[in-house]
Design an enzyme around this catalytic site. Structure first.
Site, PDB file in Angstrom:
ATOM      1  N   ALA A  86       0.771  -1.062   0.078  1.00 43.38           N
ATOM      2  CA  ALA A  86      -0.141  -0.038   0.051  1.00 43.38           C
ATOM      3  C   ALA A  86       0.711   1.138   0.025  1.00 43.38           C
ATOM      4  CB  ALA A  86      -0.919  -0.036   1.398  1.00 43.38           C
ATOM      5  N   ASP A  87       0.274   2.398  -0.242  1.00 44.46           N
ATOM      6  CA  ASP A  87       0.891   3.598  -0.171  1.00 44.46           C
ATOM      7  C   ASP A  87      -0.204   4.593   0.017  1.00 44.46           C
ATOM      8  OD1 ASP A  87       3.906   4.772  -0.579  1.00 44.46           O
ATOM      9  OD2 ASP A  87       2.635   6.347  -1.541  1.00 44.46           O
ATOM     10  N   THR A  88       0.328   5.739   0.661  1.00 46.99           N
ATOM     11  CA  THR A  88      -0.466   6.955   0.880  1.00 46.99           C
ATOM     12  C   THR A  88       0.190   8.149   0.614  1.00 46.99           C
ATOM     13  OG1 THR A  88      -1.631   5.579   2.699  1.00 46.99           O
ATOM     14  CG2 THR A  88      -1.880   7.856   2.667  1.00 46.99           C
ATOM     15  N   SER A 123      -3.579   3.817  -1.680  1.00 41.96           N
ATOM     16  CA  SER A 123      -3.793   2.510  -2.726  1.00 41.96           C
ATOM     17  C   SER A 123      -3.556   1.272  -1.665  1.00 41.96           C
ATOM     18  CB  SER A 123      -2.471   2.526  -3.668  1.00 41.96           C
ATOM     19  OG  SER A 123      -1.361   2.478  -3.166  1.00 41.96           O
TER      20      SER A 123
END
Length: 206
Positions: A86-88, A123
């Site tokens: 994931a990424d933010t 994501s």
């Protein structure tokens, strides 16, 4: 007691050291192991925040998978192993904000949110290491803030809570919460891992 992972017949690897992501995945009822991707996130550039977070989740997954070397062991496993990455990022006044590079930048970020708002784009990517199938996507939420006193901002900076999170924004921290007015969207998206997307993509790749 059997967990969701054993009940559904798959193993889970979380490709992140984020405490918030660990907590969210545990709240969802999954047992999981941890692996992290050693990637230069600044080398991945996209104009749109949605494209950036999806690309970064993919790069993280690829980096972790490359460390396994021989992938045939996953293909021969009776239970599939699912890798979740994931990424933010935070978007403020149309500008993408990743992790602050200094205390000064972190202070600038938080002062901007005071009495204002920022959007969080996050994501999730789930990769089935047995089949190679992967599904990913993004979610978005907005956080509106009351005025944040300079003393509180100074305390946040001194605690160092802002340096290691996207946009310097840690919603769940006790220093932050009292100044949150409204969250439009899912709180777990703001914290770094959308539960809805994670559950959907797990179903999609099994």
């Amino acid at each position: 007691m059997a967990t969701k992972a054993t009940q559904r017949g798959f193993k889970v690897i979380l490709g992140s050291q984020s405490m918030a992501r660990k907590r969210i995945l545990a709240e969802m009822g999954y047992d999981f192991s941890i692996m992290t991707a050693d990637v230069d996130e600044k080398s991945i550039r996209k104009e749109k925040p949605e494209d950036l977070v999806v690309a970064l989740a993919e790069v993280k997954a690829d980096a972790i998978i490359s460390r396994f070397g021989d992938k045939s062991k996953f293909m021969n496993d009776t239970q599939p192993t699912l890798l979740i990455t994931a990424d933010t990022v935070v978007v403020y006044n149309g500008v993408i904000r990743e992790k602050p590079t200094s205390k000064e930048e972190a202070r600038e970020f938080i002062r901007g949110y005071s009495g204002s708002h920022g959007a969080v784009v996050g994501s999730v990517l789930v990769t089935n290491l047995k089949t190679g199938v992967r599904k990913g996507g993004w979610d978005k939420a907005e956080v509106y803030f009351h005025e944040i006193p300079d003393k509180v901002i100074d305390d946040m900076i001194e605690e160092g809570i802002t340096i290691n999170v996207a946009g310097g924004l840690m919603l769940e921290h006790p220093l932050t919460l009292p100044f949150v007015d409204t969250v439009v969207g899912a709180v777990d998206t703001v914290m770094g891992l959308s539960k809805a997307l994670t559950e959907q993509f797990i179903k999609d790749v099994i």
